[in-house]
Motif scaffolding. Structure first.
Motif, PDB file in Angstrom:
ATOM      1  N   PRO A  39     -11.780  40.211  48.511  1.00  0.00           N
ATOM      2  CA  PRO A  39     -10.588  40.406  47.688  1.00  0.00           C
ATOM      3  C   PRO A  39      -9.864  41.710  48.024  1.00  0.00           C
ATOM      4  O   PRO A  39     -10.498  42.739  48.212  1.00  0.00           O
ATOM      5  CB  PRO A  39     -11.128  40.450  46.261  1.00  0.00           C
ATOM      6  CG  PRO A  39     -12.590  40.409  46.349  1.00  0.00           C
ATOM      7  CD  PRO A  39     -13.014  40.272  47.766  1.00  0.00           C
ATOM      8  N   ILE A  40      -8.544  41.629  48.135  1.00  0.00           N
ATOM      9  CA  ILE A  40      -7.728  42.797  48.434  1.00  0.00           C
ATOM     10  C   ILE A  40      -6.634  42.877  47.377  1.00  0.00           C
ATOM     11  O   ILE A  40      -6.004  41.872  47.069  1.00  0.00           O
ATOM     12  CB  ILE A  40      -7.088  42.688  49.826  1.00  0.00           C
ATOM     13  CG1 ILE A  40      -8.170  42.704  50.890  1.00  0.00           C
ATOM     14  CG2 ILE A  40      -6.096  43.815  50.076  1.00  0.00           C
ATOM     15  CD1 ILE A  40      -7.667  42.492  52.282  1.00  0.00           C
ATOM     16  N   GLY A  41      -6.440  44.057  46.824  1.00  0.00           N
ATOM     17  CA  GLY A  41      -5.424  44.210  45.799  1.00  0.00           C
ATOM     18  C   GLY A  41      -4.019  44.011  46.350  1.00  0.00           C
ATOM     19  O   GLY A  41      -3.734  44.386  47.474  1.00  0.00           O
ATOM     20  N   GLU A  42      -3.160  43.374  45.563  1.00  0.00           N
ATOM     21  CA  GLU A  42      -1.771  43.184  45.968  1.00  0.00           C
ATOM     22  C   GLU A  42      -0.859  43.956  45.024  1.00  0.00           C
ATOM     23  O   GLU A  42      -1.130  44.036  43.829  1.00  0.00           O
ATOM     24  CB  GLU A  42      -1.394  41.702  45.933  1.00  0.00           C
ATOM     25  CG  GLU A  42      -2.093  40.896  47.015  1.00  0.00           C
ATOM     26  CD  GLU A  42      -1.665  39.446  46.991  1.00  0.00           C
ATOM     27  OE1 GLU A  42      -1.451  38.914  45.888  1.00  0.00           O
ATOM     28  OE2 GLU A  42      -1.545  38.863  48.074  1.00  0.00           O
ATOM     29  N   ALA A  60      -2.876  45.856  50.830  1.00  0.00           N
ATOM     30  CA  ALA A  60      -3.302  46.968  51.686  1.00  0.00           C
ATOM     31  C   ALA A  60      -4.804  47.182  51.567  1.00  0.00           C
ATOM     32  O   ALA A  60      -5.411  46.924  50.529  1.00  0.00           O
ATOM     33  CB  ALA A  60      -2.557  48.239  51.296  1.00  0.00           C
ATOM     34  N   GLN A  61      -5.386  47.647  52.652  1.00  0.00           N
ATOM     35  CA  GLN A  61      -6.811  47.951  52.673  1.00  0.00           C
ATOM     36  C   GLN A  61      -7.017  49.188  53.541  1.00  0.00           C
ATOM     37  O   GLN A  61      -6.470  49.259  54.652  1.00  0.00           O
ATOM     38  CB  GLN A  61      -7.570  46.765  53.273  1.00  0.00           C
ATOM     39  CG  GLN A  61      -9.059  46.879  53.101  1.00  0.00           C
ATOM     40  CD  GLN A  61      -9.751  45.611  53.577  1.00  0.00           C
ATOM     41  OE1 GLN A  61      -9.331  45.013  54.551  1.00  0.00           O
ATOM     42  NE2 GLN A  61     -10.785  45.214  52.880  1.00  0.00           N
ATOM     43  N   ASP A  62      -7.738  50.148  53.010  1.00  0.00           N
ATOM     44  CA  ASP A  62      -8.011  51.396  53.735  1.00  0.00           C
ATOM     45  C   ASP A  62      -6.720  52.061  54.228  1.00  0.00           C
ATOM     46  O   ASP A  62      -6.651  52.567  55.359  1.00  0.00           O
ATOM     47  CB  ASP A  62      -8.953  51.136  54.923  1.00  0.00           C
ATOM     48  CG  ASP A  62     -10.269  50.528  54.462  1.00  0.00           C
ATOM     49  OD1 ASP A  62     -10.717  50.864  53.345  1.00  0.00           O
ATOM     50  OD2 ASP A  62     -10.816  49.698  55.201  1.00  0.00           O
ATOM     51  N   GLY A  63      -5.678  52.007  53.396  1.00  0.00           N
ATOM     52  CA  GLY A  63      -4.430  52.671  53.734  1.00  0.00           C
ATOM     53  C   GLY A  63      -3.561  51.933  54.729  1.00  0.00           C
ATOM     54  O   GLY A  63      -2.537  52.465  55.154  1.00  0.00           O
ATOM     55  N   LEU A  64      -3.951  50.716  55.117  1.00  0.00           N
ATOM     56  CA  LEU A  64      -3.150  49.954  56.079  1.00  0.00           C
ATOM     57  C   LEU A  64      -2.701  48.644  55.450  1.00  0.00           C
ATOM     58  O   LEU A  64      -3.440  48.032  54.664  1.00  0.00           O
ATOM     59  CB  LEU A  64      -3.974  49.649  57.339  1.00  0.00           C
ATOM     60  CG  LEU A  64      -4.394  50.879  58.149  1.00  0.00           C
ATOM     61  CD1 LEU A  64      -5.363  50.464  59.253  1.00  0.00           C
ATOM     62  CD2 LEU A  64      -3.181  51.567  58.755  1.00  0.00           C
ATOM     63  N   VAL A  65      -1.505  48.208  55.804  1.00  0.00           N
ATOM     64  CA  VAL A  65      -0.986  46.950  55.278  1.00  0.00           C
ATOM     65  C   VAL A  65      -1.626  45.789  56.040  1.00  0.00           C
ATOM     66  O   VAL A  65      -1.576  45.749  57.274  1.00  0.00           O
ATOM     67  CB  VAL A  65       0.553  46.896  55.409  1.00  0.00           C
ATOM     68  CG1 VAL A  65       1.084  45.552  54.933  1.00  0.00           C
ATOM     69  CG2 VAL A  65       1.185  48.037  54.619  1.00  0.00           C
ATOM     70  N   ASN A  92       4.572  51.292  57.623  1.00  0.00           N
ATOM     71  CA  ASN A  92       3.252  51.891  57.410  1.00  0.00           C
ATOM     72  C   ASN A  92       2.278  51.583  58.538  1.00  0.00           C
ATOM     73  O   ASN A  92       1.536  52.459  58.981  1.00  0.00           O
ATOM     74  CB  ASN A  92       2.681  51.365  56.080  1.00  0.00           C
ATOM     75  CG  ASN A  92       1.261  51.802  55.843  1.00  0.00           C
ATOM     76  OD1 ASN A  92       0.330  51.225  56.396  1.00  0.00           O
ATOM     77  ND2 ASN A  92       1.078  52.838  55.046  1.00  0.00           N
ATOM     78  N   THR A  93       2.271  50.331  58.989  1.00  0.00           N
ATOM     79  CA  THR A  93       1.220  49.872  59.899  1.00  0.00           C
ATOM     80  C   THR A  93       1.825  49.189  61.115  1.00  0.00           C
ATOM     81  O   THR A  93       2.666  48.308  60.978  1.00  0.00           O
ATOM     82  CB  THR A  93       0.309  48.864  59.157  1.00  0.00           C
ATOM     83  OG1 THR A  93      -0.169  49.474  57.965  1.00  0.00           O
ATOM     84  CG2 THR A  93      -0.859  48.437  60.025  1.00  0.00           C
ATOM     85  N   ASP A  95       0.477  47.315  64.683  1.00  0.00           N
ATOM     86  CA  ASP A  95      -0.676  46.828  65.448  1.00  0.00           C
ATOM     87  C   ASP A  95      -2.004  47.248  64.817  1.00  0.00           C
ATOM     88  O   ASP A  95      -2.941  47.677  65.510  1.00  0.00           O
ATOM     89  CB  ASP A  95      -0.618  47.331  66.900  1.00  0.00           C
ATOM     90  CG  ASP A  95       0.582  46.755  67.646  1.00  0.00           C
ATOM     91  OD1 ASP A  95       1.025  45.652  67.281  1.00  0.00           O
ATOM     92  OD2 ASP A  95       1.068  47.423  68.563  1.00  0.00           O
ATOM     93  N   GLY A  96      -2.079  47.172  63.498  1.00  0.00           N
ATOM     94  CA  GLY A  96      -3.325  47.483  62.799  1.00  0.00           C
ATOM     95  C   GLY A  96      -3.659  48.963  62.714  1.00  0.00           C
ATOM     96  O   GLY A  96      -4.753  49.336  62.300  1.00  0.00           O
ATOM     97  N   LYS A  97      -2.722  49.815  63.103  1.00  0.00           N
ATOM     98  CA  LYS A  97      -2.967  51.273  63.047  1.00  0.00           C
ATOM     99  C   LYS A  97      -1.838  51.931  62.265  1.00  0.00           C
ATOM    100  O   LYS A  97      -0.737  51.379  62.169  1.00  0.00           O
ATOM    101  CB  LYS A  97      -2.988  51.865  64.457  1.00  0.00           C
ATOM    102  CG  LYS A  97      -4.092  51.308  65.312  1.00  0.00           C
ATOM    103  CD  LYS A  97      -4.140  52.085  66.614  1.00  0.00           C
ATOM    104  CE  LYS A  97      -5.128  51.433  67.553  1.00  0.00           C
ATOM    105  NZ  LYS A  97      -4.572  50.953  68.774  1.00  0.00           N
ATOM    106  N   PRO A  98      -2.073  53.168  61.736  1.00  0.00           N
ATOM    107  CA  PRO A  98      -0.982  53.855  61.039  1.00  0.00           C
ATOM    108  C   PRO A  98       0.203  54.068  61.973  1.00  0.00           C
ATOM    109  O   PRO A  98       0.014  54.425  63.143  1.00  0.00           O
ATOM    110  CB  PRO A  98      -1.606  55.207  60.644  1.00  0.00           C
ATOM    111  CG  PRO A  98      -3.074  54.988  60.672  1.00  0.00           C
ATOM    112  CD  PRO A  98      -3.330  53.932  61.716  1.00  0.00           C
ATOM    113  N   ASN A  99       1.407  53.841  61.450  1.00  0.00           N
ATOM    114  CA  ASN A  99       2.619  54.066  62.242  1.00  0.00           C
ATOM    115  C   ASN A  99       2.733  55.553  62.576  1.00  0.00           C
ATOM    116  O   ASN A  99       2.883  56.388  61.689  1.00  0.00           O
ATOM    117  CB  ASN A  99       3.847  53.609  61.433  1.00  0.00           C
ATOM    118  CG  ASN A  99       5.139  53.782  62.205  1.00  0.00           C
ATOM    119  OD1 ASN A  99       5.178  54.439  63.243  1.00  0.00           O
ATOM    120  ND2 ASN A  99       6.196  53.181  61.699  1.00  0.00           N
ATOM    121  N   PRO A 100       2.664  55.922  63.853  1.00  0.00           N
ATOM    122  CA  PRO A 100       2.670  57.346  64.199  1.00  0.00           C
ATOM    123  C   PRO A 100       4.001  58.026  63.896  1.00  0.00           C
ATOM    124  O   PRO A 100       4.065  59.249  63.849  1.00  0.00           O
ATOM    125  CB  PRO A 100       2.375  57.350  65.705  1.00  0.00           C
ATOM    126  CG  PRO A 100       2.773  56.004  66.179  1.00  0.00           C
ATOM    127  CD  PRO A 100       2.593  55.057  65.034  1.00  0.00           C
TER     128      PRO A 100
END
Ligand code: SF4
Length: 190
Positions: A39-42, A60-65, A92-93, A95-100
């Motif tokens: 389960p992931i919060g929406e 979002a999970q662990d700060g990533l969308v 925000n995200t 390719d699965g990574k934080p947007n630099p």
């Protein structure tokens, strides 16, 4: 056979329970004894790209969308998003990574400078307050040229963004009017 509405509902309820009981029992006895999805919060949010202000639901999970879709309960877009809104997660995200390239702190460029400096929120908010006060003190118009009380400030204008909701706009307008601003506009009106 006479069948009242109440009888019909009773019979329908029993039939429905009979139909779905086997599958419910299978679930209860452990056919699916582990969750298929973690389960992931929406969270509902508003697309910030244009004045339409479409609603979206972001997971979002662990700060990533991990997922973003149109909000079917939102009165403006009823679940749809344009191609730009569908790319909202990339703020925000990527390719699965934080947007630099995402800005997470205020950036300040002093007058005449070509260099941006990273500032904290405390400095930024007090600097804005200081400049707003100085501009208001210098330019406040208490009376017009015919001696009528106007209490207005024409040296500052406000331009609201699409991400502001109705309640935020109401508070913003109250704060701006209390300072005497008359030039107040919003992206969604243009
Ligand atoms: S989804 Fe598209 S139309 Fe809706 S607010 Fe975002 S950019 Fe505008």
């Amino acid at each position: 056979m006479d069948l009242s509405r109440r009888d019909f509902l009773k019979i329908s309820g029993v039939a429905t329970g009979g139909l779905f009981l086997p599958s419910g029992t299978a679930l209860a006895t452990g056919a699916y004894s582990y969750p298929l999805h973690k389960p992931i919060g929406e969270t509902p949010t508003i697309c910030c790209f244009c004045g339409v202000g479409c609603g979206a639901i972001v997971a979002a999970q662990d700060g990533l969308v991990v997922n973003l879709e149109g909000d079917p309960d939102h009165p403006i877009n009823r679940g749809s998003l344009c191609s730009k809104g569908m790319a909202l997660a990339q703020l925000n995200t990527v390719d699965g990574k934080p947007n630099p390239k995402r800005l997470t702190k205020p950036m300040y460029r002093a007058p005449g400078s070509d260099t941006w400096q990273e500032k904290d929120w405390g400095w930024t908010i007090s600097e804005i307050a200081k400049r707003v006060k100085a501009t208001r003190d210098e330019n406040f118009i208490a009376q017009d040229d015919q001696g009528r009380t106007v209490n207005r400030l024409e040296a500052i204008a406000s331009f609201g963004g699409a991400a502001l909701d109705s309640e935020e706009c109401a508070l913003l307008v109250k704060a701006l009017r209390s300072m005497g601003l008359v030039y107040i506009e919003h992206q969604a009106r243009i």
